[in-house]
Every structure is written in structure tokens, then in C-alpha cells.
Design a protein around this motif. Structure first.
Motif, PDB file in Angstrom:
ATOM      1  N   ALA A 154      12.277  38.092  35.675  1.00  0.00           N
ATOM      2  CA  ALA A 154      13.717  37.874  35.612  1.00  0.00           C
ATOM      3  C   ALA A 154      14.063  37.386  34.207  1.00  0.00           C
ATOM      4  O   ALA A 154      13.679  36.276  33.809  1.00  0.00           O
ATOM      5  CB  ALA A 154      14.140  36.854  36.663  1.00  0.00           C
ATOM      6  N   LEU A 155      14.772  38.220  33.463  1.00  0.00           N
ATOM      7  CA  LEU A 155      15.077  37.931  32.064  1.00  0.00           C
ATOM      8  C   LEU A 155      16.507  37.420  31.928  1.00  0.00           C
ATOM      9  O   LEU A 155      17.371  37.708  32.761  1.00  0.00           O
ATOM     10  CB  LEU A 155      14.909  39.195  31.212  1.00  0.00           C
ATOM     11  N   PRO A 156      16.790  36.687  30.855  1.00  0.00           N
ATOM     12  CA  PRO A 156      18.160  36.229  30.633  1.00  0.00           C
ATOM     13  C   PRO A 156      19.100  37.395  30.369  1.00  0.00           C
ATOM     14  O   PRO A 156      18.663  38.511  30.074  1.00  0.00           O
ATOM     15  CB  PRO A 156      18.035  35.309  29.409  1.00  0.00           C
ATOM     16  N   GLY A 157      20.403  37.131  30.475  1.00  0.00           N
ATOM     17  CA  GLY A 157      21.381  38.207  30.422  1.00  0.00           C
ATOM     18  C   GLY A 157      21.932  38.545  29.058  1.00  0.00           C
ATOM     19  O   GLY A 157      22.455  39.652  28.867  1.00  0.00           O
ATOM     20  N   ASN A 158      21.868  37.636  28.092  1.00  0.00           N
ATOM     21  CA  ASN A 158      22.351  37.979  26.758  1.00  0.00           C
ATOM     22  C   ASN A 158      21.517  39.132  26.206  1.00  0.00           C
ATOM     23  O   ASN A 158      20.284  39.123  26.321  1.00  0.00           O
ATOM     24  CB  ASN A 158      22.264  36.778  25.813  1.00  0.00           C
ATOM     25  N   PRO A 159      22.144  40.148  25.613  1.00  0.00           N
ATOM     26  CA  PRO A 159      21.420  41.366  25.242  1.00  0.00           C
ATOM     27  C   PRO A 159      20.204  41.137  24.349  1.00  0.00           C
ATOM     28  O   PRO A 159      19.148  41.723  24.583  1.00  0.00           O
ATOM     29  CB  PRO A 159      22.492  42.198  24.523  1.00  0.00           C
ATOM     30  N   VAL A 160      20.335  40.306  23.324  1.00  0.00           N
ATOM     31  CA  VAL A 160      19.206  40.085  22.439  1.00  0.00           C
ATOM     32  C   VAL A 160      18.121  39.278  23.139  1.00  0.00           C
ATOM     33  O   VAL A 160      16.928  39.572  23.028  1.00  0.00           O
ATOM     34  CB  VAL A 160      19.652  39.397  21.131  1.00  0.00           C
ATOM     35  N   SER A 161      18.534  38.262  23.906  1.00  0.00           N
ATOM     36  CA  SER A 161      17.560  37.478  24.678  1.00  0.00           C
ATOM     37  C   SER A 161      16.781  38.384  25.625  1.00  0.00           C
ATOM     38  O   SER A 161      15.563  38.263  25.775  1.00  0.00           O
ATOM     39  CB  SER A 161      18.282  36.401  25.487  1.00  0.00           C
ATOM     40  N   SER A 162      17.504  39.290  26.265  1.00  0.00           N
ATOM     41  CA  SER A 162      16.888  40.203  27.218  1.00  0.00           C
ATOM     42  C   SER A 162      15.876  41.110  26.532  1.00  0.00           C
ATOM     43  O   SER A 162      14.740  41.275  27.012  1.00  0.00           O
ATOM     44  CB  SER A 162      17.986  41.032  27.890  1.00  0.00           C
ATOM     45  N   TYR A 163      16.267  41.687  25.395  1.00  0.00           N
ATOM     46  CA  TYR A 163      15.370  42.624  24.715  1.00  0.00           C
ATOM     47  C   TYR A 163      14.150  41.915  24.129  1.00  0.00           C
ATOM     48  O   TYR A 163      13.016  42.406  24.244  1.00  0.00           O
ATOM     49  CB  TYR A 163      16.116  43.372  23.609  1.00  0.00           C
ATOM     50  N   VAL A 164      14.364  40.776  23.495  1.00  0.00           N
ATOM     51  CA  VAL A 164      13.231  40.028  22.940  1.00  0.00           C
ATOM     52  C   VAL A 164      12.273  39.625  24.051  1.00  0.00           C
ATOM     53  O   VAL A 164      11.044  39.741  23.912  1.00  0.00           O
ATOM     54  CB  VAL A 164      13.726  38.789  22.165  1.00  0.00           C
ATOM     55  N   SER A 165      12.824  39.183  25.181  1.00  0.00           N
ATOM     56  CA  SER A 165      11.973  38.806  26.316  1.00  0.00           C
ATOM     57  C   SER A 165      11.182  39.997  26.823  1.00  0.00           C
ATOM     58  O   SER A 165      10.010  39.868  27.190  1.00  0.00           O
ATOM     59  CB  SER A 165      12.842  38.240  27.448  1.00  0.00           C
ATOM     60  N   PHE A 204       7.134  39.843  26.948  1.00  0.00           N
ATOM     61  CA  PHE A 204       6.530  39.627  28.258  1.00  0.00           C
ATOM     62  C   PHE A 204       6.423  40.887  29.122  1.00  0.00           C
ATOM     63  O   PHE A 204       5.384  41.113  29.749  1.00  0.00           O
ATOM     64  CB  PHE A 204       7.328  38.548  29.016  1.00  0.00           C
ATOM     65  N   VAL A 205       7.473  41.701  29.161  1.00  0.00           N
ATOM     66  CA  VAL A 205       7.455  42.863  30.048  1.00  0.00           C
ATOM     67  C   VAL A 205       6.590  43.980  29.473  1.00  0.00           C
ATOM     68  O   VAL A 205       5.781  44.583  30.196  1.00  0.00           O
ATOM     69  CB  VAL A 205       8.878  43.383  30.319  1.00  0.00           C
ATOM     70  N   ARG A 206       6.757  44.261  28.196  1.00  0.00           N
ATOM     71  CA  ARG A 206       5.937  45.323  27.597  1.00  0.00           C
ATOM     72  C   ARG A 206       4.442  45.055  27.778  1.00  0.00           C
ATOM     73  O   ARG A 206       3.698  45.957  28.198  1.00  0.00           O
ATOM     74  CB  ARG A 206       6.285  45.504  26.120  1.00  0.00           C
ATOM     75  N   SER A 262      20.606  47.203  31.115  1.00  0.00           N
ATOM     76  CA  SER A 262      19.776  48.071  31.955  1.00  0.00           C
ATOM     77  C   SER A 262      19.385  49.339  31.210  1.00  0.00           C
ATOM     78  O   SER A 262      18.287  49.871  31.393  1.00  0.00           O
ATOM     79  CB  SER A 262      20.496  48.405  33.261  1.00  0.00           C
ATOM     80  N   PHE A 263      20.279  49.831  30.342  1.00  0.00           N
ATOM     81  CA  PHE A 263      19.948  51.007  29.546  1.00  0.00           C
ATOM     82  C   PHE A 263      18.887  50.665  28.503  1.00  0.00           C
ATOM     83  O   PHE A 263      17.921  51.419  28.308  1.00  0.00           O
ATOM     84  CB  PHE A 263      21.209  51.558  28.864  1.00  0.00           C
ATOM     85  N   ALA A 264      19.054  49.528  27.825  1.00  0.00           N
ATOM     86  CA  ALA A 264      18.098  49.119  26.798  1.00  0.00           C
ATOM     87  C   ALA A 264      16.709  48.920  27.382  1.00  0.00           C
ATOM     88  O   ALA A 264      15.706  49.385  26.823  1.00  0.00           O
ATOM     89  CB  ALA A 264      18.572  47.838  26.112  1.00  0.00           C
ATOM     90  N   LEU A 265      16.646  48.247  28.518  1.00  0.00           N
ATOM     91  CA  LEU A 265      15.335  47.920  29.077  1.00  0.00           C
ATOM     92  C   LEU A 265      14.683  49.114  29.755  1.00  0.00           C
ATOM     93  O   LEU A 265      13.456  49.239  29.747  1.00  0.00           O
ATOM     94  CB  LEU A 265      15.456  46.745  30.047  1.00  0.00           C
ATOM     95  N   HIS A 325       3.565  31.231  29.099  1.00  0.00           N
ATOM     96  CA  HIS A 325       4.313  32.102  30.005  1.00  0.00           C
ATOM     97  C   HIS A 325       3.701  33.503  30.041  1.00  0.00           C
ATOM     98  O   HIS A 325       3.524  34.085  31.110  1.00  0.00           O
ATOM     99  CB  HIS A 325       5.777  32.176  29.560  1.00  0.00           C
ATOM    100  N   LEU A 326       3.365  34.037  28.866  1.00  0.00           N
ATOM    101  CA  LEU A 326       2.741  35.358  28.825  1.00  0.00           C
ATOM    102  C   LEU A 326       1.415  35.360  29.568  1.00  0.00           C
ATOM    103  O   LEU A 326       1.111  36.291  30.324  1.00  0.00           O
ATOM    104  CB  LEU A 326       2.543  35.810  27.380  1.00  0.00           C
ATOM    105  N   ALA A 327       0.619  34.320  29.385  1.00  0.00           N
ATOM    106  CA  ALA A 327      -0.670  34.238  30.078  1.00  0.00           C
ATOM    107  C   ALA A 327      -0.470  34.201  31.588  1.00  0.00           C
ATOM    108  O   ALA A 327      -1.222  34.824  32.354  1.00  0.00           O
ATOM    109  CB  ALA A 327      -1.445  33.007  29.613  1.00  0.00           C
ATOM    110  N   ASP A 328       0.561  33.498  32.036  1.00  0.00           N
ATOM    111  CA  ASP A 328       0.840  33.429  33.469  1.00  0.00           C
ATOM    112  C   ASP A 328       1.242  34.802  34.003  1.00  0.00           C
ATOM    113  O   ASP A 328       0.805  35.220  35.086  1.00  0.00           O
ATOM    114  CB  ASP A 328       1.955  32.411  33.719  1.00  0.00           C
ATOM    115  N   VAL A 329       2.075  35.510  33.248  1.00  0.00           N
ATOM    116  CA  VAL A 329       2.490  36.858  33.659  1.00  0.00           C
ATOM    117  C   VAL A 329       1.276  37.783  33.767  1.00  0.00           C
ATOM    118  O   VAL A 329       1.073  38.462  34.773  1.00  0.00           O
ATOM    119  CB  VAL A 329       3.519  37.431  32.666  1.00  0.00           C
TER     120      VAL A 329
END
Length: 455
Positions: free
Chosen positions: A346-357, A361-363, A239-242, A23-27
Motif C-alpha cells: 500500500a503506497l502513499p497517494g502523492n504521485p511522486v511519493s507513489s512512484y518513488v515507493s 519496494f514494488v519493483r 494507476s497508469f504510472a504504476l 522495510h525493503l527487507a521485510d517486503v
């Protein structure tokens, strides 16, 4: 560590789980460094330099004093002491920025200020504390202000200590020489680098701009912090965390208020944000629920198909919603949208899932847009020994990321909180992610793990 399960299991319907690395390689394959631009120095802070910068003039450009004191000839102060001071005639002042300089002849001296050019004839500087300051008394604590000495500090000064040649003198070019490499391409411009560019006379610099990242969360249950909660609502933290994480990664972040669970509204909001986005990040609405509006809104960008799970429209927009062999963060979406093919994660909505993702991938996408070398795209990782009271379980076939507290001195890492993807408090106290491989289902205390450092 206990092992089981294949690395790439398949889901019902024949769709396979993507690995984290795939997934990271695709991104990253869809992300290109931003085009360079010329920016004023302060506007270039946080940006990546795209060309080597050489020094046009030596720094400092002339011999100058590192102290407030007196410019002297070494022969005139040889053997000087408090009992037998050297008595010199003061021929003038030399302030920082002085143009015309007095010449220091035998038995003479000039008052000199820090940063002022060394006058002709002088070989060293004696600090004012080594003299009587021209008062005829004991050791001086400072100089008489220039405004109180209109005659430019004429008269005599007694020097109580000898000085060697070049004492308290900053030599021309002692910092950098003309033609030296000041900063190499690929350097991130922080305050010290900005200072150096200014010191060598650069008013502008060619850099890759900081990426503009738009972050929006989805969910009709979300309320903005500071507002009152009602039945069934929660505060929007994602949204604040990300947005904060995007800034930490080096981006300019724009946080959009939470969007309700309506596909048309979400689609219109995303289209409105494209004008100021180099990268879009959404959270929530990517799973299989009846109200997962991100998937609903973005899956309709086209119908021609571009591979497994992909949709592509006539302008090349592509969105793919997939499952990853990871925990937390199994549901993910990625594609490019709009006329400029802006990347959207598009990241999942659970806070930890979102931050880990975001971290996984986003960073890296942001750092790639900045034009950083591959070695600086991902968070650094180390090996550390698990310090825990009991074994940690992990689902078969999933790469698990557990919050941890890393101790560099002992080389250990301890779990923080549980594995639930909603545990924000535990995330706030963690400084690392412990990585449990896909083929491991149990990690005993004392086992060495990969640890991703978040700080």
C-alpha cells in the motif's frame, strides 16, 4: 555534507520509524519466486529461464552458402579475371531447403542461393556479382529467376574473380555446436533468446511466469483521463504510472479503475482481484486522514496481532501500516492477504511519493517473483557529483530521494524540479533519483552522491 539526527528516531506513542532498508527487507522476506511452468516460446517472452538449455544439433546443421552465387571448385577459378574469365558448365540449381544435390565436378558449377547447402565437390561460393550470371555479358547484378529457367540454369557461366577455399561458406556448427550451452538458467528471454531457442528446435521452454500485478488507486476525487473534471476532482495518474512501471519491471499489469473512499467497496474490490494477482499494489489512503480507506479497510483483516503495527487473521493474512524514515513516501503499508497470502504493498497517494515507493519496494518484489538473481532485483546505482546553483536541503533523519538528470559523460547529476511530492512534470523529465542519506541536512554543489538510475 552537513550531518545531524539519529538514524532511527521514534514517533509519538513509542512507534519507531522504519528505515528504507528494513522495510525493503521485510517486503522481500515475504516474496518467493513463482513456481516454474512450461510455456510456448512466444508466451515465454520476458520470463526467466529456470534450467540450462543445451544445443541438440549443430547450428547451422550443414555447410551452406552466405551469398547468392555459384558453388565452385577453387582450382577451376584460379587466376580468373574479367579479361580472362573461367568458363564453367552449370549443372543445376541449389535452393535453400534442397534435398538432392548435384555433384560439382571439374569445370562445373551449380547456382546456389543464400542458406542452401554446399553441394558435393564444391569448395567455395563466388557471388553472382563476380560472374556474368550466364548471360554472356558483363558483371551480373542478379540471377535469372528460377521460373524463367526451367532447365535449371544449364549452359555456361563466366567467373571474373578467383575464390579461396571456404569463401562465402558458413561452416557446419560455426554458430553453436551440439552439446554447447545455448542459454543458462536465469536468462531473461527476449527476442534474440527466443530466436535462438527456435533455431535449435525448442518449441517450449521451462520458465518462471511473469508476475501478475494488480494496481488500483483510491480516492473519490479521482477521474479517469478522457472524462470531464468537476469541482474538486483530479485525473487519476497513479494507476497508469504504476501499471506502466510494473510492465517495465517485467510483470503483466492489470490496472483497476480508481476506487472511491469507501472501506467496504475497497475491501470487496481487493478480494475480487485476488484471483488474478501474484502481487497487489494500492496507492493512497495509507496516512492518518479521516478518509484514508486503505488503512481502514485492510487493518481490519484480523485482530490477533503479529508484531508492532501488525494485524493477522486466522488464515495468516497480515497487514502492517508504518512510517518510514524517507522523503517522499513516509507512510507505507505492507502485508499478505487472502488464502494464498498474496503480497500487498500500500503506497502513499502523492504521485511522486507513489512512484518513488514503487521503484524502491514494488519493483524489487516483482523482480524477486520473477526469480531474477539478487544483482538484478534493484535498479543500478552510480556515484555522481552534484551539479547545482545552490546547496540542497534535506530533512534530518530522513533518506531523501530527489529527482535528477544524470550525465554519464561528465559524471554529474543535476536536480530536476523541487522536492514536492506532487510535482509530476519534474518526474517526467528525470532519469534518476539522487539519494541524500538520513544524517545529511545539506548537500553542497560538487558533493558526490549515490544516484539510482531509472532508465
Amino acid at each position: 555534507m552537513s550531518s545531524s539526527a539519529p538514524q532511527h528516531p521514534r514517533l509519538a506513542g513509542g512507534h519507531r520509524l522504519w528505515s528504507v532498508d528494513e522495510h525493503l527487507a521485510d517486503v522481500l522476506s515475504a516474496v518467493r519466486p513463482l513456481e516454474p511452468i512450461e510455456l510456448q516460446l512466444l508466451d515465454a517472452q520476458g520470463c526467466v529461464l529456470v534450467e540450462d538449455v543445451t544445443v541438440p544439433v549443430a547450428l547451422p546443421p550443414f555447410d551452406n552458402s552466405s551469398m547468392d552465387g555459384y558453388a565452385v571448385r577453387t582450382a577451376d577459378v584460379q587466376g580468373a579475371s574479367e579479361e580472362f574469365p573461367a568458363v564453367l558448365t552449370v549443372v543445376g540449381d541449389v535452393a535453400a531447403g534442397s534435398g538432392e544435390l548435384p555433384t560439382v565436378g571439374p569445370g562445373e558449377t551449380a547456382r546456389i542461393m543464400t542458406g542452401a547447402p554446399l553441394p558435393p565437390g564444391a569448395e567455395a561460393v563466388v557471388p553472382v556479382e563476380w560472374t556474368d550470371g550466364g548471360t554472356g555479358g558483363g558483371a551480373a547484378a542478379g540471377m535469372t529467376p528460377a521460373s524463367a529457367a526451367p532447365e535449371h540454369a544449364g549452359g555456361e557461366v563466366r567467373v571474373h574473380r578467383a575464390a579461396e577455399a571456404r569463401a562465402h561458406v558458413r561452416s557446419r556448427g560455426s554458430d553453436v555446436q551440439a552439446g554447447d550451452l545455448a542459454l543458462a538458467a536465469g536468462t531473461v528471454l527476449g527476442p534474440p533468446q527466443i530466436a535462438l531457442l527456435a533455431a535449435i528446435g525448442r518449441g517450449t521452454v521451462r520458465v518462471r511466469p511473469r508476475p501478475r500485478v494488480v494496481v488500483l488507486s483510491t480516492g473519490s476525487e479521482l477521474v479517469q483521463p478522457g472524462e470531464a473534471l468537476t469541482a474538486g476532482t483530479i485525473y487519476d495518474s497513479n494507476s497508469f504510472a504504476l501499471a506502466a512501471a510494473a510492465r517495465d519491471a517485467g510483470a503483466i499489469a492489470y490496472r483497476v479503475g480508481a476506487v472511491a473512499d469507501d472501506a467496504d467497496t475497497l475491501r470487496a474490490t481487493i478480494e475480487d482481484q485476488l484471483i488474478r494477482a501474484d502481487l497487489l499494489v494500492t496507492t493512497g489512503g495509507v496516512s492518518v486522514g479521516a478518509y484514508d480507506v486503505v488503512k481502514e479497510a485492510l487493518s481490519s483483516v484480523g485482530q490477533s496481532g503479529a508484531g508492532e503495527g501488525d494485524d493477522e487473521d486466522v488464515d495468516g493474512s497480515r497487514m502492517d501500516f508504518r512510517k518510514l524514515a524517507m522523503q517522499p513516501g513516509k507512510p507505507q503499508g505492507f502485508g499478505t492477504i487472502g488464502p494464498d497470502h498474496t503480497p500487498l504493498l500500500a503506497l502513499p497517494g502523492n504521485p511522486v511519493s507513489s512512484y518513488v515507493s514503487f521503484e524502491l519496494f514494488v519493483r524489487p518484489a516483482i523482480r524477486t517473483l520473477m526469480g531474477l538473481p539478487e544483482s538484478e532485483v534493484r535498479r543500478p546505482s552510480v556515484r555522481a557529483v552534484l551539479s547545482a546553483d545552490k546547496a540542497l536541503g534535506s530533512p534530518a533523519g530522513r533518506r531523501q530521494f530527489l529527482r535528477g538528470k544524470y550525465d554519464a559523460e561528465s559524471g554529474t547529476v543535476a536536480p530536476v524540479g523541487g522536492s514536492g511530492s506532487h510535482l509530476i512534470a519534474a518526474l517526467a523529465h528525470a532519469d534518476s533519483l539522487m539519494v541524500v542519506p538520513e544524517d545529511v541536512t545539506s548537500v553542497e554543489p560538487g558533493t558526490e552522491l549515490e544516484v539510482v538510475l531509472l532508465g
